[in-house]
Design an enzyme around this catalytic site. Structure first.
Site, short mmCIF file in Angstrom:
data_model
loop_
_atom_site.label_atom_id
_atom_site.label_comp_id
_atom_site.label_asym_id
_atom_site.label_seq_id
_atom_site.Cartn_x
_atom_site.Cartn_y
_atom_site.Cartn_z
N TYR A 124 -32.61 -14.74 -20.75
CA TYR A 124 -31.74 -13.58 -20.95
C TYR A 124 -32.15 -12.74 -22.17
O TYR A 124 -31.38 -11.93 -22.65
CB TYR A 124 -30.28 -14.02 -21.05
CG TYR A 124 -29.74 -14.66 -19.76
CD1 TYR A 124 -29.79 -13.97 -18.54
CD2 TYR A 124 -29.17 -15.91 -19.76
CE1 TYR A 124 -29.29 -14.54 -17.37
CE2 TYR A 124 -28.67 -16.49 -18.58
CZ TYR A 124 -28.74 -15.79 -17.39
OH TYR A 124 -28.25 -16.34 -16.23
N ASP B 156 -29.32 -26.63 -18.92
CA ASP B 156 -30.63 -27.21 -18.61
C ASP B 156 -31.53 -27.37 -19.82
O ASP B 156 -32.04 -28.44 -20.04
CB ASP B 156 -31.28 -26.43 -17.48
CG ASP B 156 -30.53 -26.67 -16.18
OD1 ASP B 156 -30.30 -27.85 -15.85
OD2 ASP B 156 -30.15 -25.70 -15.52
N HIS C 183 -39.59 -15.94 -17.02
CA HIS C 183 -38.55 -16.06 -16.00
C HIS C 183 -37.32 -15.30 -16.45
O HIS C 183 -37.09 -15.07 -17.63
CB HIS C 183 -38.20 -17.52 -15.70
CG HIS C 183 -37.46 -18.24 -16.79
ND1 HIS C 183 -36.21 -18.77 -16.61
CD2 HIS C 183 -37.82 -18.54 -18.05
CE1 HIS C 183 -35.83 -19.36 -17.73
NE2 HIS C 183 -36.78 -19.24 -18.61
N TYR D 89 -22.19 -12.81 -14.11
CA TYR D 89 -21.34 -13.39 -15.17
C TYR D 89 -22.05 -13.35 -16.51
O TYR D 89 -21.44 -13.64 -17.53
CB TYR D 89 -20.94 -14.83 -14.79
CG TYR D 89 -21.90 -15.91 -15.23
CD1 TYR D 89 -23.09 -16.15 -14.54
CD2 TYR D 89 -21.63 -16.70 -16.35
CE1 TYR D 89 -23.97 -17.13 -14.95
CE2 TYR D 89 -22.52 -17.69 -16.76
CZ TYR D 89 -23.68 -17.89 -16.07
OH TYR D 89 -24.57 -18.87 -16.48
N ARG D 90 -23.31 -12.90 -16.53
CA ARG D 90 -24.14 -13.04 -17.73
C ARG D 90 -25.47 -12.40 -17.40
O ARG D 90 -25.90 -12.45 -16.25
CB ARG D 90 -24.34 -14.53 -17.94
CG ARG D 90 -24.99 -15.02 -19.18
CD ARG D 90 -25.08 -16.52 -19.03
NE ARG D 90 -25.44 -17.21 -20.25
CZ ARG D 90 -25.75 -18.50 -20.30
NH1 ARG D 90 -25.69 -19.24 -19.20
NH2 ARG D 90 -26.09 -19.07 -21.43
#
Lengths: 521, 521
Positions: free
Chosen positions: B91, B150, B387, B468-469
């Site tokens: 993110y 994770d 990613h 949501y994010r």
């Protein structure tokens, strides 16, 4: 006497606002003079008749009407006190903190907009009572349980917003809230969480949405008027087994609480269980005069008689098991084993009870979410019928439980009242709720109660115990106990208040928060 | 190239502010020029090197230093981008939305202030990683589990504030948060909940305190810098049994999800369980080249080989049972029976797995809260190693699951990527997290990814699915999908932002919220 105008509002401004309110909702839904009695504090503590008196009430039927009312209130500087159903009599009913405030009565907005059995939720307006939601679910035959506080006449929305609790595994009502519609003090309307996405499909399924999670700021606050709210409902479990465990001695509360903590933290106790005191429990089915006609609190010998007569203990732990039978069996073994060595302990299931009208039979309904008014029987314990709740929060430890009990019960008895208390077991805390039942018609008793209450608040705060909720009369006092770093949190509340409600229209004094127009230095 | 200054900030102002920061934290803890690389987006999507670039970073060691930094930032108008550990690489890592923003790096504030075994909680600073908290608990031999996302290198505080999830019964991290200390944009410090009461004993035990429950407004926001946070920890359960259920066909996701809902809503599935796609799972232990050397996504025939080789399905449901053995037995029977009739279904416990390095053996650790970096193996699937996560929220229904899967996977494959996704099962929703692994060194692939991502956001929103994010690059775009009633909720966020942060100092653009100095019309 006539209701006083709110400070700073002229008779003309009020009159103009009420006219405009009548145009919005219809003249039948604006209440003044002799029609505002239902909005007064039913158990007034103050002996000053000018305190906590609403000037009028207005009852909208839709979100749009709420928006219009709020805009008019801004125009005329008329303060509004929103109540969902206004039935929380122990904390002031529908009455405002500040005299002259106009009650914004949401009772007419009582639509059950959706009950979803697959996902387990309801979307309701603030006027929906627990009785109404329960009846709706029964009529449709849905396999869902609701979670209810003791009196079932209250608002599902209002109770959650006030951080109220119930007694099933869904007992933390605010934690089960999901998605709100809120009219802001400027008349704008927002939807929170996923509700902010047009055409969304998860408003009642996912709380956080995207960005700041704001729902909490509309609880116990005066930052907005909640007009819709989602609440998660529990699927009917595969099995249900309520139980009662009684303990003989006052001091047992220490050991009992110490044993409760690990059971609760590990989820072995699944629900919002309670440890209740003898008099509170006796008062569900009996009156004081049946046992004692002396003055002041009942003496220990009488307590013994009551315990024998009613199959109760000095402390009575009401809990329940939920789920498939093997799960309930396993949890019950762990619970029973935890308390088995306490001298005088007795274990009961409903079939073990002697009396037809009985504490466990009553709580068995509550712990499965059946709304009732039974608990209010305690109001008749000693006549007079007023009551107020004192509700400090404490760690779940034996040391804190006995300390709390000694602090509160000794003061309560010193002032001539019986101790009627319970420890409600939350995720990791106790709500120690003491109900003080007093003669609301007696000015001396009111004065005594007021003095007692202030002492209780201050003594609790000195030991680090803070109230989670309170009567309108004590909102300022309790806010002042949350004063860390020179009242930094309340200063932040005021900053947000001023931004959202620059005219200080909404609920002046709620939770000790005032608009800048009425803030004391 | 040199990092750009933030819009509206002169070189002189920045230089003065950095000098003052150095006086506060020491010159070694202010980073500029070649020392700011660690604060840049590790997987930049943009091909414009001037975007999302920090100008500098400053690393305070205490709440007091944070307060001083914030005050200086206000004085010079220098914007700050707080990061806890800045390790959320999918993110944006530690990088800011707006170029030139100074990263406020909280890594040095990594004290574990308390871990309480009796009540099950920790009080930590934002620099504390999952690894550190886990190691602390192991060293002390405490019977507590943590819940981890994770990658275990992230911040316990930062993840909860970003509404992150994990995989034990405590997987909703923000729901497990209890009590914060927050430095406001004006430099004041507040404590929330019971923390606002001096000498309280329940800051980490009871969330709501008294008055508005404000903690949520400090999540996914730019309203304050959280400097301490309580987090509830799960007591070590009496038993633990992780399992894997594999399903052979792509379309099974519909039936599987439909069967999952009642199990999750009733609490039969106790944890944050996940349904994971084949390639995501294969990528934990293998690379693409071991199976396929063609261009684009792997074809179905190769998928079949992978499934047989790795004992995986097209979908792999990873869950776990917790509690006393009879409880686990009962729940497992219900779970197994729910899926048993799906053709090709296979049930595994860890002892049933053939390979030593294996999906279930890996997830078995994660579902008991052991922090790892194993999941990152998927970065090596196809080389390139960047990613990004696309994470829309959906109802838990078969219809939505297959629709989501078809919408996202077809677009992802159209753009030449493999679909690597999972459905994380929340209380009543699915987080459909798709990880897109791309070659971060290839400008064309970055451009393609950016185009794809924007399409995914818009197509999801058109069907009522909201993220949501998200990655810093898409914060504005996603905020705009939450536009109900003419963006009413974001207007409210801006009102609160302006009140708490009048100079727009804190995290410009976070979650699409900008201070009034930089707000676009």
């Amino acid at each position: 006497m006539a209701a006083p105008l709110p400070e700073g509002v002229s008779a003309e401004a009020m009159s103009s606002a009420l006219d405009r309110f009548a145009r919005i909702v219809g003249a039948d839904w604006v209440f003044t003079e002799d029609k505002i009695t239902p909005y007064e504090d039913p158990y007034t503590i103050s002996n000053d008749e000018t305190e906590h008196r609403p000037y009028a009430a207005v009852a909208p039927a839709s979100t749009e009407e709420v928006q219009e009312i709020v805009r008019v209130a801004n125009e005329f500087g008329v303060p509004l006190w929103p109540v969902s159903r206004g039935k929380n009599f122990a904390y002031g009913g529908a009455a405002p903190v500040m005299s002259g405030t106009v009650v914004l009565d949401m009772n007419r907005m009582n639509r059950i907009l959706e009950v979803n059995e697959e996902f387990g939720y309801a979307l309701v307006e603030p006027g929906v009572s627990y009785f109404e939601l329960y009846d709706y679910i029964q009529e449709k035959g849905l396999k869902l349980w609701i979670d209810v506080p003791d009196p079932g006449w209250g608002s599902v929305v209002g109770n959650a917003l006030d951080h109220g609790i119930g007694y099933t595994p869904y007992g933390d009502h605010f934690a089960m809230q999901c998605g709100m519609e809120v009219v802001l003090p400027n008349g704008e309307v927002v939807r929170t969480g996923m509700g902010a996405m047009p055409g969304n499909n998860t408003w009642q399924l996912f709380k956080y949405g995207y960005g700041p999670y704001v729902d909490g700021i509309f609880s116990q606050s005066n930052f907005g008027v909640v007009t819709k709210m989602g609440i998660w409902l529990m699927p009917e479990p595969a099995g249900y087994r309520p139980y009662l465990i009684t303990f003989e001695n006052e001091d047992d509360i220490e050991t009992v609480t110490e044993r409760l903590r690990p059971l609760k933290v590990a989820g072995v106790i699944q629900n919002g269980a309670t440890v209740r005191s003898l008099v509170l429990d006796a008062a569900i089915t009996r009156t004081k005069s049946q046992y004692y006609d002396g003055d002041g609190p009942i003496p220990p010998s009488v307590a013994k008689t009551m315990m024998a007569d009613l199959d109760l203990g000095m402390w009575n732990f009401c809990g329940a098991l939920y789920g498939p039978p093997p799960v309930m069996d396993t949890l019950w073994t762990a619970i029973r084993d935890s308390f088995a060595d306490i001298p005088g302990v007795k274990f009961y299931f409903p079939e073990d009870r002697r009396h037809k009208v009985d504490l466990l039979l009553h709580r068995a309904e509550t712990m499965k979410g059946v709304p009732k008014l039974t608990e209010f029987n305690f109001l008749n314990w000693d006549g007079g019928g007023g009551h107020v709740g004192f509700s400090p929060v404490s760690p779940i430890t034996g040391k804190d439980a006995i300390k709390q009990y000694n602090m509160v019960s000794s003061r309560v008895r010193e002032y001539g009242f019986d101790y009627m208390g319970l420890l409600a077991i939350g995720w990791r805390d106790l709500h120690h709720v003491t109900v003080i039942v007093y003669d609301k018609t007696d000015p001396d008793e009111r004065k005594k109660l007021d003095e007692l209450f202030n002492i209780l608040v201050d003594e609790a705060a000195a030991e680090g115990y803070g109230e989670y909720r309170t009567h309108i009369r004590y909102m300022d006092r309790i806010a002042k106990t949350y004063s860390w770093n020179d009242n930094a949190l309340w200063k932040m509340h005021e900053t947000i208040k001023d931004a959202l409600d620059p005219n200080g229209i909404l609920a002046p004094g709620k939770s000790g928060i005032w608009g800048k127009n009425r803030r004391k230095a």
